[in-house]
Design an enzyme around this catalytic site. Sequence first.
Site, short mmCIF file in Angstrom:
data_model
loop_
_atom_site.label_atom_id
_atom_site.label_comp_id
_atom_site.label_asym_id
_atom_site.label_seq_id
_atom_site.Cartn_x
_atom_site.Cartn_y
_atom_site.Cartn_z
N CYS A 103 82.81 46.01 90.83
CA CYS A 103 83.60 46.58 91.94
C CYS A 103 82.73 46.87 93.16
CB CYS A 103 84.28 47.87 91.51
SG CYS A 103 85.24 47.77 90.00
N ASP A 104 81.55 47.46 92.93
CA ASP A 104 80.79 48.06 94.02
C ASP A 104 79.42 47.44 94.28
OD1 ASP A 104 82.89 49.89 94.38
OD2 ASP A 104 82.07 51.23 92.85
N CYS A 160 81.17 50.93 88.11
CA CYS A 160 81.64 49.54 88.06
C CYS A 160 80.79 48.67 88.98
CB CYS A 160 83.11 49.45 88.45
SG CYS A 160 83.77 47.76 88.38
#
Length: 326
Positions: free
Chosen positions: A141-142, A138
């Site tokens: 997300c990261d 992701c």
Amino acid sequence: MSEETEHVSCLIIGSGPAGYTAAIYAARADLKPVLYTGIVPGGQLTQTTDVENFPGYPEGVMGPEMMEDFRKQAERFGTDIRFGYVTSVDFSSLPHKVVIDEHKTVTADTVIIATGASAKWLGLESEQKYNGFGVSACAVCDGFFFKGQDVAIVGAGDTAAEEATYLAKLCNKVHMLVRRDEFRASKAMQNRVLHTPNIEIHYNTETREIVGDGQNVTGVKVANNQTQAETVIPVTGFFVAIGHKPNTDIFKGWLDMDETGYLITKPDSTQTNIEGVFACGDAQDKLWRQAITAAGTGCMAALEAERYLAAKEDVLAESRIVEVNK
């Protein structure tokens, strides 16, 4: 063959942000929800390290810790949380029938599906070894954790193209690894990638191994499909963007879903094609796939279940009587 039978008003299947949020709302509405966690209690976030984009955690939080907070909040309001896995369903009549671990039947007036989705992985041992330590599925997300660094992303579809351009805004350089000699992404997404100067596309490229120092990713070993020549690209982050698979196989034949398996809900609703069955989170969301959006649809599902139960109280009571007398 089922050995035990139990009736509940609201059954929640799954325990990620969507399932736990649905449980919080359902419990506060006195629906006395029963939640079965599935094989991975807490869902995908339990395999994530730092979460910095969920409101209410100004310093960030570890994924497993956040899901433990969700669980505690759901329990505080009276949710009956149980470890168990749904093995089959029967939505042919009211109340709905759900079999847990192949031996216990739960009948339910409402069912909230929050089974989530699982990222597709390449299947490399090193990929799992460094998952959460440089390997991610992701970018949204990261990606922040790799600001100013060199990263690689594998994939050739719209998701990979979108995530590559997202990473390009944060990272020094993005190596995009494409197995074939062309993209599968739409022309618009291809053009966006091709016109982003810090994205380098490696066509006909196969990922052989994630290279690391035992703690974090330091590179990725790739091979040219045509020449078989191997090389190591120095990167600190490796993103897998080859798609997700919703965990919805047990609902095939009962619920409407698209070709990938994402559950189809009615517009502006979490209602499926079956009365009293609602779907939320990544099991029905192939577009956003964020913890915060999953939680939002979990809230929606619980509110819709509450309204459904209030409107159908007499009908549901009669169906339970009929079921008992069978």
